[in-house]
Design an enzyme around this catalytic site. Structure first.
Site, PDB file in Angstrom:
ATOM      1  N   SER A   1     -23.334  11.642  18.491  1.00 23.51           N
ATOM      2  CA  SER A   1     -24.237  12.773  18.757  1.00 23.51           C
ATOM      3  C   SER A   1     -25.656  12.369  18.390  1.00 23.51           C
ATOM      4  O   SER A   1     -25.870  11.594  17.446  1.00 23.51           O
ATOM      5  CB  SER A   1     -23.822  13.968  17.904  1.00 23.51           C
ATOM      6  OG  SER A   1     -24.832  14.952  17.923  1.00 23.51           O
TER       7      SER A   1
ATOM      8  N   TYR B   1     -21.565  17.221   9.919  1.00 22.58           N
ATOM      9  CA  TYR B   1     -21.294  16.676  11.265  1.00 22.58           C
ATOM     10  C   TYR B   1     -22.204  15.469  11.537  1.00 22.58           C
ATOM     11  O   TYR B   1     -21.727  14.416  11.990  1.00 22.58           O
ATOM     12  CB  TYR B   1     -21.541  17.786  12.276  1.00 22.58           C
ATOM     13  CG  TYR B   1     -21.529  17.397  13.730  1.00 22.58           C
ATOM     14  CD1 TYR B   1     -20.337  17.206  14.418  1.00 22.58           C
ATOM     15  CD2 TYR B   1     -22.725  17.276  14.453  1.00 22.58           C
ATOM     16  CE1 TYR B   1     -20.333  16.897  15.779  1.00 22.58           C
ATOM     17  CE2 TYR B   1     -22.725  16.971  15.800  1.00 22.58           C
ATOM     18  CZ  TYR B   1     -21.532  16.777  16.459  1.00 22.58           C
ATOM     19  OH  TYR B   1     -21.529  16.472  17.805  1.00 22.58           O
TER      20      TYR B   1
ATOM     21  N   LYS C   1     -20.956  11.680  12.191  1.00 24.61           N
ATOM     22  CA  LYS C   1     -21.272  10.956  13.429  1.00 24.61           C
ATOM     23  C   LYS C   1     -22.088   9.692  13.123  1.00 24.61           C
ATOM     24  O   LYS C   1     -21.955   8.683  13.829  1.00 24.61           O
ATOM     25  CB  LYS C   1     -22.038  11.864  14.393  1.00 24.61           C
ATOM     26  CG  LYS C   1     -21.202  13.015  14.967  1.00 24.61           C
ATOM     27  CD  LYS C   1     -20.084  12.556  15.910  1.00 24.61           C
ATOM     28  CE  LYS C   1     -19.565  13.690  16.780  1.00 24.61           C
ATOM     29  NZ  LYS C   1     -18.389  13.304  17.577  1.00 24.61           N
TER      30      LYS C   1
HETATM   31  N1  LIG Z   1     -21.713  19.438  23.831  1.00 20.36           N
HETATM   32  C1  LIG Z   1     -22.690  18.965  23.116  1.00 20.36           C
HETATM   33  O1  LIG Z   1     -23.789  19.502  23.093  1.00 20.36           O
HETATM   34  C2  LIG Z   1     -22.496  17.694  22.304  1.00 20.36           C
HETATM   35  C3  LIG Z   1     -23.633  17.091  21.750  1.00 20.36           C
HETATM   36  C4  LIG Z   1     -23.491  15.939  21.003  1.00 20.36           C
HETATM   37  C5  LIG Z   1     -22.240  15.404  20.806  1.00 20.36           C
HETATM   38  N2  LIG Z   1     -21.153  16.018  21.340  1.00 20.36           N
HETATM   39  C6  LIG Z   1     -19.846  15.439  21.073  1.00 20.36           C
HETATM   40  O2  LIG Z   1     -19.153  15.256  22.294  1.00 20.36           O
HETATM   41  C7  LIG Z   1     -17.753  15.410  22.058  1.00 20.36           C
HETATM   42  C8  LIG Z   1     -17.196  16.421  23.044  1.00 20.36           C
HETATM   43  O3  LIG Z   1     -17.861  17.640  22.848  1.00 20.36           O
HETATM   44  P1  LIG Z   1     -17.688  18.873  23.849  1.00 20.36           P
HETATM   45  O4  LIG Z   1     -18.986  19.566  23.879  1.00 20.36           O
HETATM   46  O5  LIG Z   1     -17.068  18.430  25.087  1.00 20.36           O
HETATM   47  O6  LIG Z   1     -16.668  19.764  23.005  1.00 20.36           O
HETATM   48  P2  LIG Z   1     -15.738  20.978  23.488  1.00 20.36           P
HETATM   49  O7  LIG Z   1     -16.140  21.470  24.828  1.00 20.36           O
HETATM   50  O8  LIG Z   1     -15.706  21.935  22.349  1.00 20.36           O
HETATM   51  O9  LIG Z   1     -14.303  20.285  23.628  1.00 20.36           O
HETATM   52  C9  LIG Z   1     -13.723  19.730  22.505  1.00 20.36           C
HETATM   53  C10 LIG Z   1     -12.437  19.022  22.886  1.00 20.36           C
HETATM   54  O10 LIG Z   1     -11.876  18.422  21.718  1.00 20.36           O
HETATM   55  C11 LIG Z   1     -10.584  18.974  21.480  1.00 20.36           C
HETATM   56  N3  LIG Z   1     -10.407  19.085  20.040  1.00 20.36           N
HETATM   57  C12 LIG Z   1     -11.109  19.831  19.164  1.00 20.36           C
HETATM   58  N4  LIG Z   1     -10.642  19.660  17.933  1.00 20.36           N
HETATM   59  C13 LIG Z   1      -9.617  18.776  18.021  1.00 20.36           C
HETATM   60  C14 LIG Z   1      -8.729  18.207  17.091  1.00 20.36           C
HETATM   61  N5  LIG Z   1      -8.791  18.512  15.776  1.00 20.36           N
HETATM   62  N6  LIG Z   1      -7.808  17.326  17.531  1.00 20.36           N
HETATM   63  C15 LIG Z   1      -7.721  17.016  18.847  1.00 20.36           C
HETATM   64  N7  LIG Z   1      -8.534  17.529  19.775  1.00 20.36           N
HETATM   65  C16 LIG Z   1      -9.468  18.403  19.357  1.00 20.36           C
HETATM   66  C17 LIG Z   1     -10.572  20.318  22.220  1.00 20.36           C
HETATM   67  O11 LIG Z   1      -9.276  20.730  22.635  1.00 20.36           O
HETATM   68  P3  LIG Z   1      -8.307  21.641  21.699  1.00 20.36           P
HETATM   69  O12 LIG Z   1      -9.071  22.859  21.350  1.00 20.36           O
HETATM   70  O13 LIG Z   1      -7.114  21.882  22.559  1.00 20.36           O
HETATM   71  O14 LIG Z   1      -7.970  20.806  20.515  1.00 20.36           O
HETATM   72  C18 LIG Z   1     -11.405  19.959  23.447  1.00 20.36           C
HETATM   73  O15 LIG Z   1     -10.608  19.256  24.387  1.00 20.36           O
HETATM   74  C19 LIG Z   1     -17.597  15.795  20.593  1.00 20.36           C
HETATM   75  O16 LIG Z   1     -17.302  14.665  19.818  1.00 20.36           O
HETATM   76  C20 LIG Z   1     -18.965  16.327  20.226  1.00 20.36           C
HETATM   77  O17 LIG Z   1     -19.229  16.189  18.854  1.00 20.36           O
HETATM   78  C21 LIG Z   1     -21.250  17.147  22.090  1.00 20.36           C
END
Ligand SMILES: NC(=O)c1ccc[n+]([C@@H]2O[C@H](COP(=O)([O-])OP(=O)(O)OC[C@H]3O[C@@H](n4cnc5c(N)ncnc54)[C@H](OP(=O)(O)O)[C@@H]3O)[C@@H](O)[C@H]2O)c1
Length: 253
Positions: A150, A163, A167
């Site tokens: 991130s 967090y 990261k």
């Molecule tokens: N979106 C952003 O703005 C952003 C920015 C920077 C970094 N990121 C990073 O990008 C990655 C994806 O983010 P996203 O925005 O796509 O998140 P998201 O839409 O909230 O999706 C999260 C995914 O992870 C799964 N998950 C959550 N907790 C889990 C656990 N304990 N074990 C296994 N699976 C788990 C969820 O499914 P279940 O609920 O079924 O477990 C879902 O498939 C993350 O690492 C996040 O930190 C995102």
């Protein structure tokens, strides 16, 4: 096949995506299958994994294998890896994507439980999974590991400090694992900025959009915009790239 199709080809490769059921993970799993890969969709909610796997299989004709796992639990990760190797005999690409950043009132209100949960999912799980899969990839002669970090790891904000720290640890893990598993296996960090996934439902969108005005692109990211960077790191297009950080953040200064 066109030139770019060949460069980014993933035909018959096996791509494991944690958090593959929703958000950025779903985008990356879908895209890998569009490029010819079979996919392992791993998250906590089995029904979500099944639904996404069925959609991917129907749209691409590739095999998508749903698996229920809590990535923050060390002991559950052996089962995921064993199931993947039993089903496909190999993993070519591991995308450590599952992550979360729970909200809290103040730094003083952060409990040990919250802190541990954040570190377990964003750092401990990816370490264990990378070592389990990476060692097998080395024995099998190749592979690519992508750690989804991130922009917060570089610019920590008080409201996301555990967090951001986890990261940042993941960024360090990338460099160390690239040395450990090279020259056979490549390990890279994919570093998103703010994307409009489910995570963003907890945000004050007008304020976040206003905050994005100082980005070079002056906006938040749409989930499909992660795909190009992910396919680059997953495929042989990035054959001389390892231990690196690829930013996908709209140009955060
Ligand atoms: N979106 C952003 O703005 C952003 C920015 C920077 C970094 N990121 C990073 O990008 C990655 C994806 O983010 P996203 O925005 O796509 O998140 P998201 O839409 O909230 O999706 C999260 C995914 O992870 C799964 N998950 C959550 N907790 C889990 C656990 N304990 N074990 C296994 N699976 C788990 C969820 O499914 P279940 O609920 O079924 O477990 C879902 O498939 C993350 O690492 C996040 O930190 C995102």
């Amino acid at each position: 096949m066109g030139y770019a199709d060949e460069l980014f080809d993933l035909t018959d490769r096996v791509v494991m995506v944690t958090g593959g059921s929703r958000g950025l993970g779903r985008e990356m799993a879908f895209a890998a299958a569009q490029c010819g890969a079979d996919a392992i969709i791993a998250s906590r909610k089995y029904e979500s994994c099944v639904a996404t796997a069925e959609e991917i299989a129907a749209a691409t004709g590739r095999t998508a294998f749903p698996y229920q796992v809590h990535v923050g639990r060390w002991d559950e990760l052996d089962g995921l890896v064993d199931a993947a190797y039993e089903r496909f005999g190999k993993v070519d690409v591991l995308i450590n994507n599952a992550g979360m950043s729970p909200l809290y009132e103040s730094l003083g209100s952060v409990t040990e439980k919250l802190f541990d949960a954040v570190v377990n999912l964003n750092l401990k799980g990816p370490f264990r999974l990378s070592t389990l899969v990476g060692e097998r990839m080395v024995a099998d002669g190749g592979g690519s590991i992508i750690n989804v970090s991130s922009s917060g790891s570089r610019r920590p904000r008080p409201e996301q400090l555990p967090y951001s720290a986890a990261k940042a640890g993941l960024n360090a893990l990338t460099e160390g694992l690239a040395l450990a598993f090279g020259p056979t296996v490549r390990v890279n960090t994919l570093m998103p900025g703010p994307f409009l996934t489910d995570i963003s439902k907890a945000w004050d969108i007008p304020a976040t959009t206003k905050g994005a005005q100082h980005f070079a692109l002056k906006r938040l990211g749409n989930p499909p915009e992660i795909i190009g960077a992910a396919l680059f790191l997953a495929s042989d297009a990035s054959s001389y790239t390892t231990g690196s950080i690829i930013r996908c953040d709209g140009g955060i200064p």
